[in-house]
Motif scaffolding. Structure first.
Motif, mmCIF file in Angstrom:
data_model
loop_
_atom_site.group_PDB
_atom_site.id
_atom_site.type_symbol
_atom_site.label_atom_id
_atom_site.label_comp_id
_atom_site.label_asym_id
_atom_site.label_seq_id
_atom_site.Cartn_x
_atom_site.Cartn_y
_atom_site.Cartn_z
ATOM 1 N N TYR A 1 -14.844 -9.643 25.237
ATOM 2 C CA TYR A 1 -15.169 -8.226 25.476
ATOM 3 C C TYR A 1 -16.401 -7.839 24.660
ATOM 4 O O TYR A 1 -17.317 -7.192 25.168
ATOM 5 C CB TYR A 1 -13.987 -7.330 25.101
ATOM 6 N N SER A 2 -16.436 -8.257 23.410
ATOM 7 C CA SER A 2 -17.549 -7.920 22.536
ATOM 8 C C SER A 2 -18.860 -8.514 23.055
ATOM 9 O O SER A 2 -19.894 -7.840 23.074
ATOM 10 C CB SER A 2 -17.271 -8.423 21.117
ATOM 11 N N LYS A 3 -18.820 -9.760 23.493
ATOM 12 C CA LYS A 3 -20.023 -10.400 24.025
ATOM 13 C C LYS A 3 -20.503 -9.689 25.288
ATOM 14 O O LYS A 3 -21.694 -9.444 25.468
ATOM 15 C CB LYS A 3 -19.759 -11.866 24.335
ATOM 16 N N GLN A 4 -19.558 -9.347 26.176
ATOM 17 C CA GLN A 4 -19.922 -8.660 27.410
ATOM 18 C C GLN A 4 -20.467 -7.270 27.112
ATOM 19 O O GLN A 4 -21.417 -6.813 27.741
ATOM 20 C CB GLN A 4 -18.716 -8.574 28.339
ATOM 21 N N ASN A 5 -19.860 -6.596 26.150
ATOM 22 C CA ASN A 5 -20.286 -5.254 25.768
ATOM 23 C C ASN A 5 -21.716 -5.292 25.219
ATOM 24 O O ASN A 5 -22.551 -4.445 25.563
ATOM 25 C CB ASN A 5 -19.328 -4.685 24.724
ATOM 26 N N THR A 6 -22.007 -6.291 24.409
ATOM 27 C CA THR A 6 -23.354 -6.450 23.856
ATOM 28 C C THR A 6 -24.357 -6.701 24.971
ATOM 29 O O THR A 6 -25.446 -6.101 24.990
ATOM 30 C CB THR A 6 -23.384 -7.618 22.841
ATOM 31 N N LYS A 7 -24.010 -7.551 25.907
ATOM 32 C CA LYS A 7 -24.909 -7.864 27.027
ATOM 33 C C LYS A 7 -25.165 -6.627 27.884
ATOM 34 O O LYS A 7 -26.312 -6.362 28.287
ATOM 35 C CB LYS A 7 -24.315 -8.990 27.882
ATOM 36 N N MET A 8 -24.112 -5.852 28.155
ATOM 37 C CA MET A 8 -24.277 -4.635 28.953
ATOM 38 C C MET A 8 -25.179 -3.637 28.247
ATOM 39 O O MET A 8 -26.018 -2.986 28.879
ATOM 40 C CB MET A 8 -22.914 -4.001 29.248
ATOM 41 N N THR A 9 -25.037 -3.512 26.938
ATOM 42 C CA THR A 9 -25.884 -2.603 26.172
ATOM 43 C C THR A 9 -27.343 -3.025 26.273
ATOM 44 O O THR A 9 -28.228 -2.186 26.461
ATOM 45 C CB THR A 9 -25.436 -2.562 24.700
ATOM 46 N N GLU A 10 -27.601 -4.320 26.168
ATOM 47 C CA GLU A 10 -28.970 -4.828 26.304
ATOM 48 C C GLU A 10 -29.542 -4.500 27.679
ATOM 49 O O GLU A 10 -30.694 -4.074 27.807
ATOM 50 C CB GLU A 10 -29.000 -6.334 26.091
ATOM 51 N N ILE A 11 -28.741 -4.691 28.718
ATOM 52 C CA ILE A 11 -29.187 -4.425 30.085
ATOM 53 C C ILE A 11 -29.496 -2.946 30.264
ATOM 54 O O ILE A 11 -30.522 -2.571 30.844
ATOM 55 C CB ILE A 11 -28.137 -4.907 31.109
ATOM 56 N N TYR A 12 -28.610 -2.073 29.760
ATOM 57 C CA TYR A 12 -28.836 -0.632 29.890
ATOM 58 C C TYR A 12 -30.080 -0.196 29.133
ATOM 59 O O TYR A 12 -30.828 0.662 29.595
ATOM 60 C CB TYR A 12 -27.623 0.170 29.401
ATOM 61 N N LYS A 13 -30.322 -0.786 27.971
ATOM 62 C CA LYS A 13 -31.518 -0.437 27.202
ATOM 63 C C LYS A 13 -32.778 -0.855 27.952
ATOM 64 O O LYS A 13 -33.764 -0.119 27.966
ATOM 65 C CB LYS A 13 -31.483 -1.089 25.820
ATOM 66 N N MET A 14 -32.747 -2.034 28.575
ATOM 67 C CA MET A 14 -33.901 -2.480 29.356
ATOM 68 C C MET A 14 -34.134 -1.535 30.530
ATOM 69 O O MET A 14 -35.268 -1.174 30.830
ATOM 70 C CB MET A 14 -33.699 -3.905 29.861
ATOM 71 N N LYS A 15 -33.060 -1.150 31.212
ATOM 72 C CA LYS A 15 -33.181 -0.247 32.356
ATOM 73 C C LYS A 15 -33.689 1.121 31.911
ATOM 74 O O LYS A 15 -34.537 1.721 32.581
ATOM 75 C CB LYS A 15 -31.832 -0.117 33.077
ATOM 76 N N ALA A 16 -33.201 1.603 30.772
ATOM 77 C CA ALA A 16 -33.653 2.896 30.267
ATOM 78 C C ALA A 16 -35.144 2.840 29.958
ATOM 79 O O ALA A 16 -35.879 3.794 30.235
ATOM 80 C CB ALA A 16 -32.864 3.276 29.021
#
Length: 86
Positions: free
Chosen positions: A44-59
């Motif tokens: 969960y932690s690894k997936q959460n970190t990856k999602m945060t990175e993706i959202y930051k790139m999209k932002a």
């Protein structure tokens, strides 16, 4: 030792707090101790970190785009709002 044992719910909450720099050092220690016992929360932690990175790139990408309505779209929206109020 019991102070280091946390539930999966607590682990996900601390994980989320940690992502935004809001977790205390003691919470991070408890979280890492939990990861030793619970591989699902580690995932969960690894997936959460990856999602945060993706959202930051999209932002970052969205900041470069213009998000304004054209004059025609503004007028159309204005008419729709007026009609819905009537």
């Amino acid at each position: 030792m019991a102070k280091f044992i946390i539930t999966c719910d607590e682990a996900t909450t601390i994980c989320d707090k940690s992502q935004y720099g809001e977790a205390t050092l003691f919470e991070k220690i408890k979280l890492n101790a939990h990861f030793i016992l619970c591989k699902i929360c580690g995932l969960y932690s690894k997936q959460n970190t990856k999602m945060t990175e993706i959202y930051k790139m999209k932002a970052h990408d969205c900041k470069n785009e213009q998000h304004c309505l054209s004059s025609e779209e503004k007028e159309h929206l204005k008419k729709e709002l007026q009609e819905s109020e009537a």
